[in-house]
Design a protein around this motif. Structure first.
Motif, PDB file in Angstrom:
ATOM      1  N   SER A  38      17.574 -42.029 -32.261  1.00 22.43           N
ATOM      2  CA  SER A  38      16.621 -40.996 -32.684  1.00 22.43           C
ATOM      3  C   SER A  38      16.954 -40.477 -34.075  1.00 22.43           C
ATOM      4  N   TYR A  39      18.235 -40.258 -34.344  1.00 23.95           N
ATOM      5  CA  TYR A  39      18.638 -39.798 -35.670  1.00 23.95           C
ATOM      6  C   TYR A  39      18.241 -40.815 -36.740  1.00 23.95           C
ATOM      7  N   GLN A  40      18.411 -42.086 -36.445  1.00 21.06           N
ATOM      8  CA  GLN A  40      18.038 -43.129 -37.405  1.00 21.06           C
ATOM      9  C   GLN A  40      16.543 -43.049 -37.740  1.00 21.06           C
ATOM     10  N   ARG A  41      15.716 -42.796 -36.736  1.00 18.48           N
ATOM     11  CA  ARG A  41      14.277 -42.681 -36.975  1.00 18.48           C
ATOM     12  C   ARG A  41      13.953 -41.453 -37.811  1.00 18.48           C
ATOM     13  N   LEU A  42      14.645 -40.362 -37.543  1.00 15.87           N
ATOM     14  CA  LEU A  42      14.439 -39.160 -38.345  1.00 15.87           C
ATOM     15  C   LEU A  42      14.832 -39.414 -39.798  1.00 15.87           C
ATOM     16  N   GLY A  53       9.989 -41.585 -28.565  1.00 16.57           N
ATOM     17  CA  GLY A  53       9.746 -42.907 -29.134  1.00 16.57           C
ATOM     18  C   GLY A  53      10.848 -43.889 -28.789  1.00 16.57           C
ATOM     19  N   VAL A  54      12.093 -43.433 -28.831  1.00 14.06           N
ATOM     20  CA  VAL A  54      13.216 -44.291 -28.450  1.00 14.06           C
ATOM     21  C   VAL A  54      13.145 -44.613 -26.958  1.00 14.06           C
ATOM     22  N   LEU A  55      12.816 -43.620 -26.145  1.00 18.24           N
ATOM     23  CA  LEU A  55      12.670 -43.869 -24.710  1.00 18.24           C
ATOM     24  C   LEU A  55      11.589 -44.916 -24.461  1.00 18.24           C
ATOM     25  N   ARG A  56      10.477 -44.783 -25.147  1.00 20.01           N
ATOM     26  CA  ARG A  56       9.363 -45.728 -24.989  1.00 20.01           C
ATOM     27  C   ARG A  56       9.769 -47.159 -25.356  1.00 20.01           C
TER      28      ARG A  56
END
Length: 359
Positions: free
Chosen positions: A325-329, A309-312
């Protein structure tokens, strides 16, 4: 199972990110840069990236973008990096419930330019942090550097219980671009985005159980692959009179082939297996890199959903990608007390860095 003591461990107390105000779709970038080579267009459009925040030079009267000198790129690195770094720190402190005056240790990571004094000194001045704040600048380690620096920040936090340390990753990747139409430069230009991320780390006085759903950092491990030392480079390009990135096409396979060994090293002595890990926070290195890691570690697409998702949404943000990514988790609300997680970054060396966390 023999895990390190959670009560004495440093913990991730808050996180914040920032990206430029300007972002572009891959197709918009191809049009802006007037790219017609079908191979390059395919590279951009099949990258699993939809948009990226970038700081591009202003368009001229004919719509073309000026060619930036190395001096102009370094100025962009400093100015945009300071802006993004400050925003990330402000967002992190808000998430942590802390004030700038609470920060006692500041570690800044970057690989997209060189400046002295570094971002740590500039942010202390810009944000009015305590002038007695200890600091560290990690420069040039590349995409893996966020976890290298987090290990250092964690060590400081454990040695200073109750005090607040910050890790800030500042990457202005558009300050390291060369536009020449070659496949070498096009791979880089199709992948990286600008962004900054900050994470607060603290070890509670007297230890005690985790509170507020924040993870304790239990263990770090590193694995360097000397045979691939030249696979990822940022060095001087005589032809352009600039620094430029070089990414070997074999990187995904090199990283994937060594991922299992890196995980075994991390889990050695804990009694844990890969199947015991509940959450995976993996660097958004690129579609092929993520797929290679996923296959070699036996992960599902769901396991790397935040990575992809971050890559996108942002492309490869270099050292700060894993914190996005950690923030999204953290925001997802799926983590439960006692869950285990692995943080993983990959970069020049070639290097795989990992950390084991427990909520």
């Amino acid at each position: 199972m023999s895990l390190p003591d959670t009560g004495a461990a440093a913990r991730l107390a808050g996180v914040g990110t920032a990206v430029p105000d300007t972002s572009y779709s891959q197709r918009e970038l191809l049009d802006l840069l007037a790219v017609t080579d079908p191979r390059v267009r395919s590279l951009f459009l099949n990258s699993a990236i939809e948009r990226r925040g970038l700081t591009l030079p202003a368009a001229g009267p004919d719509g073309s973008r000026a060619v930036e000198s190395q001096g102009a790129l370094l100025r962009k690195h400093t100015e945009q990096g300071l802006l993004l770094g400050r925003r990330a720190v402000e967002n992190c402190l808000a998430d942590t419930g802390a004030r700038p005056s609470d920060v006692r240790y500041l570690c800044c990571v970057t690989s997209t330019g060189f400046l002295t004094p570094g971002f740590s000194a500039l942010l202390i001045k810009e944000m009015g942090l305590d002038v007695g704040c200890s600091r560290l600048d990690v420069v040039g380690m590349g995409c893996n550097a966020g976890l290298n620096a987090l290990a250092a920040v964690t060590g400081w936090a454990r040695a200073h219980p109750g005090e607040l340390a910050l890790l800030v990753c500042v990457e202005v990747c558009s300050a390291a671009y060369v536009f020449d139409g070659t496949m070498r430069s096009s791979v880089v230009n199709s992948l990286f985005g600008d962004g900054a991320a900050a994470v607060a780390v603290t070890a509670p006085r007297g230890g005690g159980p985790n509170a507020g759903g924040v993870p304790a950092l239990l263990k770090f491990s590193s694995r360097i692959i000397p045979d691939a030392v030249d696979a990822m480079r940022y060095d001087w390009d005589e032809g352009h009179g600039k620094f430029s990135f070089w990414l070997d096409p074999q990187i995904p396979y090199v990283v994937g082939a060594h991922a299992e060994g890196a995980l075994e090293r991390l889990l050695h002595g804990t009694g844990l297996l890969a199947s015991d890990i509940d959450h995976w926070v993996v660097h958004s290195g690129g579609k092929k890199v993520v797929d290679s890691v996923r296959v070699n570690l036996g992960l599902t697409r769901h396991d790397v959903r935040h990575t992809t998702g971050v890559l996108r949404d942002h492309g490869n943000l270099s050292s700060g990608s894993f914190l996005f990514s950690y923030q999204r988790l953290a925001a997802e609300g799926s983590v439960r007390p006692g869950d285990l997680g692995v943080l993983m970054t990959m970069g020049p060396g070639s290097t795989i860095e990992m950390a084991l966390a427990r909520w």
